[in-house]
Motif scaffolding. Structure first.
Motif, short mmCIF file in Angstrom:
data_model
loop_
_atom_site.label_atom_id
_atom_site.label_comp_id
_atom_site.label_asym_id
_atom_site.label_seq_id
_atom_site.Cartn_x
_atom_site.Cartn_y
_atom_site.Cartn_z
N SER A 108 -22.58 10.74 -8.44
CA SER A 108 -22.28 9.60 -9.33
C SER A 108 -20.78 9.37 -9.41
O SER A 108 -20.34 8.23 -9.58
N ARG A 143 -24.34 5.70 -2.18
CA ARG A 143 -25.40 5.90 -3.17
C ARG A 143 -26.72 6.26 -2.48
O ARG A 143 -27.43 7.18 -2.90
N ASP A 201 -28.82 9.66 -2.89
CA ASP A 201 -30.13 9.51 -3.52
C ASP A 201 -31.04 8.72 -2.60
O ASP A 201 -31.19 7.51 -2.75
N SER A 246 -34.07 8.47 -2.44
CA SER A 246 -35.41 8.13 -2.94
C SER A 246 -35.65 6.63 -2.93
O SER A 246 -36.77 6.17 -2.86
#
Lengths: 329, 318
Positions: free
Chosen positions: B232, B306, B310, B312
């Motif tokens: 992040s 990003r 991540d 997903s």
């Protein structure tokens, strides 16, 4: 839900009080209402400054000054500008102008964001998603004032040439003086003509970022178990997406929108500047900071903070309404 | 210590063969990768992120190598070549109303704007990280005090905070000043992000284990929490860098940014160009497009990073 709301309202009042104190402290430290007299030639006598300080209460204790200002503001008296006109009245008319600019723009932006976000999620990695994503990224990268200038230069010119008369206006919120003699359709169509370009500019730039939120929220939802269950029960795809998916995917966007709209009441500062609207943003920049006018800046900051806190509250409550887990925890 | 990391062939050098004599037969081999290697690999395979990176590197070259190659000083005013339209040999991108070469100006503007971004990140990142880390790790009153303070500052829109501060410091109308002001007030959202990350990370078992082994708070924060919140942090840095470029332009447009003789930035050029949109359109388009390309490339890089951290959200590989 009732107690949740009450608790949040009380907390908001405290935030506002603290905010007003901070704002007052900062402004008192950085603005000197007498500054514009220092450079006068010949310099006024000391007694002149002493009288003014006495009159404006500048020699009082800091807390006394804060209390006087706060009680005044709470009863609708924001003091006077350096030119001796009441601030409260001007804030009121400025708010109306700004409100007119942002209301329609926000409605358009929300609708567009939902549509584009949902399309992007449902058709992820298809051509339409790529095209929309690229356009949205382009809009996000645009500086507001550059985009607004582009609209003024081309869209306004093009449309007006097409119709052979001035339909879109690029300056001001209405033709100056028109309100003095015209009313009804004539006045409102004039205002509408002034409204189109700022609305397009604000709406497109706000919608761009929101549509990304909506897309990723929708993607999260589409992959969830209850969506599969809804399909397994035999619901149509369209119905699962709209009734089961969208309802849940709207939660993140609600918060983002509410927070942003709250800040906009302080003026879409740059858009107002480009289109020369006499709204809240211009009031702060020109009348407040430009004139070194502490009462204008204070009044602006307080009104703006009220809206920010109010819409924070709205965001919290909407969140709790849409997602019952929040209010129960 | 035996080599543990890779096994690319059936026989692993350094590992004694089994008593039976025959090496272990394998259908396929899997190369072990550390988490960091995986993330870098995912980023390198991300078309969007790599496109952004390529464009950004090109812009870096444009800003820092370009002036050396071109050898023209933007500050030079050529009285004989005022408002030259683009396309001529000497003035590829045209010149402005006082005879300065726009191409040289763009290169310098890119340089200055990236300098502003660098300053912004160098100042805002540590502050936001520290405030967010303290609030998220210690919780209780530290959290309350720090986060209420952030909430309070955020009751005023960031642009207005910047305007009010800048109006009090007339000396800040340089890239240096704008970068510092952006940095001093641009960390508020980062603090919130770090806080919420730390709130969930500190409940993890490995933090408890570190505690049990007597690790200090400082060690836990720096060795366990920050590395796990790195994703992040990096994503925030890229997205905030893009916002910082636009904020500088906005501040400058409103008259509170880079201003004055011999001061350039992309924002300065774009703002000046807006006044010339209909009369000298090249002064309007080139700076605007340059700024858009930089911001766009940074945002694409952020998007790629990003996804790399991540995955997903990405399409499952068939």
């Amino acid at each position: 839900m009732f107690f949740f709301t009450i608790r949040r309202i009380i907390a908001s009042v405290f935030v506002l009080l603290a905010s007003s104190f901070l704002v007052f402290a900062l402004c008192a430290a950085s603005f000197d209402p007498l500054a514009r007299y220092y450079t006068l030639q010949p310099r006024p006598p000391e007694s002149f400054f002493a009288n003014l300080r006495e009159e404006l209460g500048l020699d009082d204790n800091f807390f006394v000054r804060y209390w006087n200002w706060l009680t005044g503001a709470l009863t609708g008296d924001f003091g006077e500008t350096v030119n001796g006109t009441p601030v409260a009245e001007q804030l009121g008319s400025r708010l109306l102008v700004t409100g007119r600019m942002i209301l329609l723009a926000m409605v358009i932006a929300i609708v567009l964001a939902i549509i584009v976000g949902v399309i992007g999620a449902v058709r992820q990695y298809k051509a339409s998603d790529y095209v929309l994503t690229f356009l949205v990224y382009l809009l996000i990268a645009l500086p507001t004032f550059w985009f607004a200038a582009l609209l003024k230069e081309f869209v306004a010119g093009g449309v007006n040439d097409l119709f052979g008369e001035q339909i879109l206006y690029t300056i001001g919120e209405e033709t100056p003086g028109l309100a003095l003699y015209a009313d009804g359709w004539e006045l409102w169509s004039d205002r509408l003509g002034h409204l189109v370009l700022p609305t397009v500019s604000l709406a497109l730039l706000a919608f761009a970022a929101w549509s990304r939120f909506q897309r990723s929220a929708m993607l999260d939802v589409l992959g969830s178990d209850y969506m599969r269950l809804a399909r397994a029960k035999g619901l149509t795809y369209r119905r699962t997406v709209v009734r089961h998916g969208l309802r849940n995917a709207l939660i993140p966007l609600t918060t983002v929108v509410a927070l942003y709209v709250g800040t906009l009441f302080g003026g879409a500062i740059i858009t107002e500047q480009v289109f020369v609207w006499h709204g809240m943003g211009e009031y702060l920049i020109q009348n407040g900071i430009g004139n070194n006018d502490i009462n204008v800046v204070l009044g602006w900051l307080l009104v703006s903070a009220v809206f920010v806190v109010l819409f924070n509250l709205v965001a919290d409550i909407l969140y709790a309404v849409l997602d019952p887990r929040i209010r129960l925890s | 210590m035996v080599a543990t990391e890779t096994s690319t062939g059936p026989a692993v050098p350094g590992v004694p063969s089994s008593p039976e004599g025959g090496g272990v037969e394998r259908e396929f081999t899997v190369k072990a990768r550390s988490q960091r290697q995986q993330i870098v690999r995912r980023f390198l395979h991300d078309k969007v992120g790599m496109t952004g990176l390529a464009i950004f590197v090109l812009m870096l070259g444009f800003g820092f190598l370009g002036p050396v190659i071109q050898g023209v000083d933007y500050a030079d005013q050529n009285v004989g070549a005022q408002s030259v339209p683009p396309g001529t040999a000497d003035y590829l991108f045209g010149s402005d109303e006082i005879g300065r070469d726009l191409l040289a100006g763009l290169m310098q503007g890119v340089q200055r704007s990236l300098f502003i971004v660098l300053l912004f990140v160098v100042i805002a990142l540590p502050i936001g990280l520290l405030v967010g880390a303290l609030a998220g790790y210690f919780g209780r009153w530290v959290d309350s005090v720090l986060m209420r303070l952030v909430d309070l500052i955020l009751t005023v829109p960031l642009l207005v905070v910047l305007i009010v501060v800048a109006s009090n410091f007339p000396g800040s109308r340089t890239p240096l000043g704008v970068g510092i002001i952006l940095g001093l007030f641009g960390w508020l959202d980062l603090a919130r992000i770090v806080r919420s990350q730390f709130l969930s990370l500190r409940e993890k078992e490995y933090v408890e284990a570190a505690h049990a082994m007597g690790a200090s708070s400082r060690r836990i924060i720096f060795k366990h929490l920050i590395p796990n919140a790195l994703g992040s942090l990096i994503v925030w840095t890229t997205l905030a860098a893009a916002v910082a470029i636009i904020l500088e332009a906005s501040l400058t447009y409103l008259g509170f940014g880079v201003n004055g003789a011999n001061q350039t930035s992309l924002g300065r050029l774009v703002s000046d160009g807006v006044q010339a949109a209909s009369t000298r359109p090249w002064l309007f388009y080139f700076p605007g497009l340059t700024l858009i390309i930089i911001v766009l490339s940074i945002n694409l890089i952020g998007d790629g990073i990003r996804d790399a951290f991540d995955p997903s959200n990405r399409r499952v590989r068939a």
